[in-house]
Design a protein around this motif. Structure first.
Motif: not given
Ligand code: ADP
Ligand code: MG
Length: 328
Positions: A9-10, A13, A16, A29, A31-33, A49, A78, A152, A214, A216-217
């Protein structure tokens, strides 16, 4: 062929990010909550979410109202982690044609119940057919208080790491339900987490709070995000992690460490934050006069190393990550 499952997942992200153009009205943009944008002269905070049947919930285990509550809580949390106030929810749903209407009504009722508690209203969404299982997508939109928000990043070397409340109860509740244990309050913590909205706003306004996320993980992974965003290391003192009595008792039944639930579980929706050590007593006193919820120092930031350490030992990031083998 490399798959999304191969990289996780990370890393996905990170990949992208190159599709997200920088623009000066985008203050925070990817990378944050949540994202923070300047829109029409106002600062708007937005997060999204998803919850998928079979991945995030099972209809034969969770009540539809709880499913709705929980996905809405994730978004509101978030917004809370940014120190902002939730205002609107845009809610999309995909369901197979044979999905019962009463199930969907109850999912919405749960979302509405959580939203109402935080003066947040559903303003629209999208509905579509799914080939299998229910998919819920919640976009939560909020506003800043006086243009102030927490991110963050921003922790400084020497800052202390604090957490609100008693993390680990949600993961223990999930475990309890899976193994048929009698721990109704923990199970409730799993299905009805309460986002720390007022607390997040208060902390973001306090000058001594430098960064926030927050949980969440799991504490390990989310504290790791704070360290990474600041380019620093964090050492967590596991003996300082505040454990609720019911979580401590749960260990006696399951012979599993409550600390593990706090560090590697998830979905507590407590807040973890970095604060200036010089002002820590004042911060804790001021917070204590405002809220019943405790805040506890559980670690510190350092520029002598990177990543996460627990009791001095380096630890690879753990916790919940989608697509990774072993995550569920
Ligand atoms: P959280 O656990 O706080 O909900 P995430 O780990 O889901 O955060 O997301 C971390 C960051 O990555 C956020 O800024 C979110 O907008 C971005 N993000 C996650 N998935 C995508 C995606 N498919 N496209 C663009 N941004 C994304
Ligand atoms: Mg978050």
């Amino acid at each position: 062929m490399t798959t999304i499952g191969d990289i996780g997942e990370f890393a996905f992200i990170d990949r992208i990010r190159r599709f997200a153009q920088e623009r000066n009205d985008v203050l925070v943009g990817i990378g944050d909550d949540a994202a923070v944008v300047r829109c029409g002269g106002e600062m708007v905070v937005v997060t999204s979410d998803m919850a998928i049947e079979g991945v995030h919930f099972l209809l034969d285990r969770a009540a539809p109202k709880d499913i709705g509550w929980k996905v809405a809580a994730a978004g509101v949390s978030d917004i809370a982690a940014m120190g902002a106030a939730p205002k609107y929810i845009v809610l999309s749903i995909a369901a197979p044609p044979d999905c019962s209407l009463s199930t969907l009504d109850d999912v919405y009722a749960g979302i509405e119940e959580l939203a109402r508690g935080f003066e947040t209203v559903i303003i629209g969404g999208d509905t579509t057919r799914s080939p299998q299982g229910i998919v819920i997508d919640v976009i939560t939109i909020g506003e800043t208080i006086g243009g102030v928000y927490a991110t963050r990043s921003g922790a400084r070397s020497g800052d202390l790491l604090l957490v609100t409340g008693h993390p680990g109860r949600s993961a223990a509740g999930r475990h309890a339900q899976e193994y048929g244990q009698n721990a109704s309050e923990l199970i409730r913590a799993h299905y009805r987490p309460v986002p720390r909205v007022a607390e997040g706003q208060w902390l973001a306004q306090h000058g001594s709070v430098h960064a926030m996320i927050d949980v969440s993980d799991g504490l390990a992974q989310d504290a790791g995000h704070l360290a990474e965003a600041a380019g620093l290391g964090i050492d967590i003192d596991s003996s300082e992690i505040p454990l609720a009595d019911d979580l401590k008792e749960y260990r006696a039944v399951r012979n599993r460490s409550p600390i593990d639930f706090a560090l590697y579980g998830g979905e507590d929706y407590e807040l973890a934050f970095a604060a200036d050590p010089v002002e820590i007593d004042k911060l804790c006193n001021d917070f204590g006069t405002e809220f019943e919820l405790p805040i506890t120092v559980i670690g510190s930031f350092s520029d002598h190393f990177k990543g996460l350490r627990i009791d001095g030992d380096p630890l690879h990031k753990c916790g919940y990550e989608h697509f990774r083998a072993g995550s569920d």
